[in-house]
Write a protein that holds these residues in place. Sequence first.
Motif, PDB file in Angstrom:
ATOM      1  N   GLY B  70      77.390  25.104  33.849  1.00 50.93           N
ATOM      2  CA  GLY B  70      77.389  23.829  34.564  1.00 50.93           C
ATOM      3  C   GLY B  70      76.898  24.013  35.993  1.00 50.93           C
ATOM      4  O   GLY B  70      76.059  23.245  36.477  1.00 50.93           O
ATOM      5  N   ALA B  71      77.421  25.042  36.659  1.00 47.02           N
ATOM      6  CA  ALA B  71      77.050  25.282  38.053  1.00 47.02           C
ATOM      7  C   ALA B  71      75.557  25.600  38.172  1.00 47.02           C
ATOM      8  O   ALA B  71      74.859  25.047  39.024  1.00 47.02           O
ATOM      9  CB  ALA B  71      77.883  26.429  38.623  1.00 47.02           C
ATOM     10  N   TYR B  72      75.076  26.487  37.296  1.00 49.84           N
ATOM     11  CA  TYR B  72      73.659  26.842  37.340  1.00 49.84           C
ATOM     12  C   TYR B  72      72.773  25.645  36.989  1.00 49.84           C
ATOM     13  O   TYR B  72      71.766  25.401  37.652  1.00 49.84           O
ATOM     14  CB  TYR B  72      73.365  28.018  36.401  1.00 49.84           C
ATOM     15  N   ALA B  73      73.170  24.909  35.953  1.00 53.20           N
ATOM     16  CA  ALA B  73      72.348  23.776  35.526  1.00 53.20           C
ATOM     17  C   ALA B  73      72.279  22.733  36.630  1.00 53.20           C
ATOM     18  O   ALA B  73      71.209  22.178  36.914  1.00 53.20           O
ATOM     19  CB  ALA B  73      72.923  23.167  34.240  1.00 53.20           C
ATOM     20  N   LEU B 237      81.450  20.936  40.672  1.00 54.51           N
ATOM     21  CA  LEU B 237      82.314  20.822  41.846  1.00 54.51           C
ATOM     22  C   LEU B 237      82.409  22.158  42.571  1.00 54.51           C
ATOM     23  O   LEU B 237      82.406  22.221  43.797  1.00 54.51           O
ATOM     24  CB  LEU B 237      83.714  20.372  41.426  1.00 54.51           C
ATOM     25  N   PHE B 238      82.486  23.226  41.774  1.00 58.49           N
ATOM     26  CA  PHE B 238      82.664  24.560  42.367  1.00 58.49           C
ATOM     27  C   PHE B 238      81.467  24.943  43.232  1.00 58.49           C
ATOM     28  O   PHE B 238      81.628  25.374  44.371  1.00 58.49           O
ATOM     29  CB  PHE B 238      82.862  25.588  41.253  1.00 58.49           C
ATOM     30  N   CYS B 239      80.250  24.755  42.701  1.00 59.94           N
ATOM     31  CA  CYS B 239      79.113  25.197  43.497  1.00 59.94           C
ATOM     32  C   CYS B 239      78.913  24.272  44.698  1.00 59.94           C
ATOM     33  O   CYS B 239      78.322  24.679  45.691  1.00 59.94           O
ATOM     34  CB  CYS B 239      77.842  25.348  42.659  1.00 59.94           C
ATOM     35  N   ASN B 240      79.474  23.063  44.638  1.00 61.93           N
ATOM     36  CA  ASN B 240      79.463  22.223  45.830  1.00 61.93           C
ATOM     37  C   ASN B 240      80.476  22.686  46.852  1.00 61.93           C
ATOM     38  O   ASN B 240      80.235  22.612  48.054  1.00 61.93           O
ATOM     39  CB  ASN B 240      79.760  20.773  45.444  1.00 61.93           C
ATOM     40  N   GLY B 243      79.032  26.236  47.949  1.00 60.73           N
ATOM     41  CA  GLY B 243      77.716  26.127  48.566  1.00 60.73           C
ATOM     42  C   GLY B 243      76.637  26.917  47.858  1.00 60.73           C
ATOM     43  O   GLY B 243      75.472  26.778  48.129  1.00 60.73           O
ATOM     44  N   ARG B 244      77.062  27.803  46.944  1.00 65.42           N
ATOM     45  CA  ARG B 244      76.059  28.525  46.171  1.00 65.42           C
ATOM     46  C   ARG B 244      76.666  28.928  44.831  1.00 65.42           C
ATOM     47  O   ARG B 244      77.869  28.859  44.636  1.00 65.42           O
ATOM     48  CB  ARG B 244      75.543  29.746  46.915  1.00 65.42           C
ATOM     49  N   VAL B 245      75.788  29.344  43.934  1.00 68.36           N
ATOM     50  CA  VAL B 245      76.266  29.802  42.641  1.00 68.36           C
ATOM     51  C   VAL B 245      75.709  31.205  42.407  1.00 68.36           C
ATOM     52  O   VAL B 245      74.527  31.463  42.621  1.00 68.36           O
ATOM     53  CB  VAL B 245      75.879  28.825  41.504  1.00 68.36           C
ATOM     54  N   THR B 246      76.595  32.126  42.054  1.00 67.46           N
ATOM     55  CA  THR B 246      76.180  33.506  41.795  1.00 67.46           C
ATOM     56  C   THR B 246      76.602  33.893  40.381  1.00 67.46           C
ATOM     57  O   THR B 246      77.443  33.217  39.776  1.00 67.46           O
ATOM     58  CB  THR B 246      76.847  34.482  42.786  1.00 67.46           C
TER      59      THR B 246
END
Lengths: 289, 375
Positions: B70-73, B237-240, B243-246
């Motif tokens: 979800g975060a990556y997409a 919500l998490f990557c918001n 601020g980034r997704v790893t």
Amino acid sequence: MDLVAAVGLQILYGIANLALISLGLAIIFGMMRVINLAHGEFLMLGGYTVVIAANAGVNLWVAMLILAPLVVGVIGVVVERLLIRWLYGRMIDTLLATWGLSLLFIGIVTSIFGASTATTISPPLGVVSIGEYTSSAYELLLIGITVALGIAVFLVLKMTSLGLVARGTMQNAEMASALGVSTSRVYMITFGIGAAISGLAGGLLAPVTGVLPTIGAVYIAKAFITVISGGAAILAGTASASVLLGGVNGIAAFLTGPTIGEVALLVTAIVLLRLMPRGITGGLFRKSL
Amino acid sequence: MILARDVRGTLAIAAVGVLFMLIAPSVLELFTIINLTTAIALAVLALSLALVWGYGGILCFGQNAFFGIGAYAYTIAAINFGGSSWAILVAILVAVAFAVVIGYVMFYGRVSDVYLAVITLTVSLILYSLIRRTSGPDYKIGKSLLGGFNGITSPPINLPWDPSFVLFPEHVFYVAMGALVVAYLFTSWLTRTHFGRVCVSIRENELRAELLGYDVRLYKLGIFAVGAGVAGLAGVLFCNGVGRVTPDVFNLYNAALTIIWVIVGGRGTLIGPILGAFGLFYLTSALGTQSTVNNNLVLGIILVVFVLGVPKGVIPTLAGWMAARRTRRALRARERRMRLRRARGGGGRNDGAGAGAGPGGGGPAGAGRGAGAPE
């Protein structure tokens, strides 16, 4: 021709590597129906044992072939006595408890040795050349050791009375205990042996991969998928799944690169499990060991 | 009646959530609010596993895979679209689609509990090592580089249909908390529908549900896919919040954490895992500020202790205690009434023998308890 031999050897090494890291897990799973999520950490502890012993001046071969399995085997027995034996028959709880154990080991090792790579040791034995290509002699040795280990496990299970008792307990624990076998001791020994083999594998791979507290995670995904794809039979399952998955991984990696190799491995495993939900030996050669 | 109380409880919890959403930003500092946003995202992830595992009985050890997807997409779609509105939808849909593929293989292949756990975990770990390898300019989707182990910077959420109005962190908090409340109401509604009850019956007894004519595979796939959608939302919500997704979203630590929230909070409740996520988030951030005790160590101990000692989790155990206390109190009240009636006259004596058999051979025990009753 040389290229074929070199690539073939590389694929063979991939297969042996897969079998080596999976065998300990397969023994514990096949015999006891316990999925040990701390398997990766057993490998990690084997690696640390070797690195520490070698840095302390112990002969590398002694450290790899004797100390690593011994130390991790003892840890395995302790774990079985303290934790696993309360949870027999509760598969899901065992899974969760061993996962907790895995985090615990990572935490302990990180606290003691730090989060970064411990002093590494280089693989012994130089290189061998195949025509214009070279290959590490140590990788050849690992292939040999994996095969020897497989044969040893086979002989122990088939030829010794311990193996007989263990197989009997595996088939019908209640009947075995009615016949006077102490199943609790069989489980303890089985778990110890499984752990010892994991420790040996971790120790043997330490010079190739280096050691990190979190290195278990690198192994377990592959080890699990191999054992699950292989099914319940310990040797036939591990061997067939390693050959299939390691072969696919090796060929795909040779053709396209390591990233696609892993994807190919995963996709193969998923398709395989869709066709044979109980693994290769759940579908084919059921009577095998 | 129990159902009515249940509904009231759900609404009360949701109301507390809304109240918290309205009050928190004016009471707490901005830093705390930003931290809270991350915690809320994790709570939504916990909620998704609470649904899939606690109600569906599907032991998914890799719920964080859908979270990470979800975060990556979201990030990739938002970079490509230049706005977040469609990206959120894309993120949820991609997570659901991925779950449908994996779930189809597992449920229609009749993969059982433990195998399922290992397969889902493996999927997550393989995604981890896969995404880590994608550094360099060759790996990109549309305009977005995948970034390998450094990950991608996530564009923040903007107002719907207006990409130029980007939300500030304090606004993202409202979005996250609102999403948590909505997701909570949605999942608890879902568990009360026909679909949800069939899922619970499958959890309780798969064979019986199947013999009653329900297609077990389809229901499992359904709840698995819904759970993945909620997890995908959590990823957005998490990557918001961060601020980034790893690639770390896919790692073993996060997979374990998700399971631990649900174990600690309690399977079979929705609020338990949410509270578990908040509690452990603050525990691990408190641990992160010191260096003597390792995070993994503490989490490992928590997991082992809960599996051996509190296998049901905190909330169900507490609820069990309260129910036991209520029963005890009711029993005591009944006993007191009986004793009064007996004391009042001989009329009670006739049925005294019969009634005496009911509370059991509890004569002496009753007397002992009677001494404590007036308190």
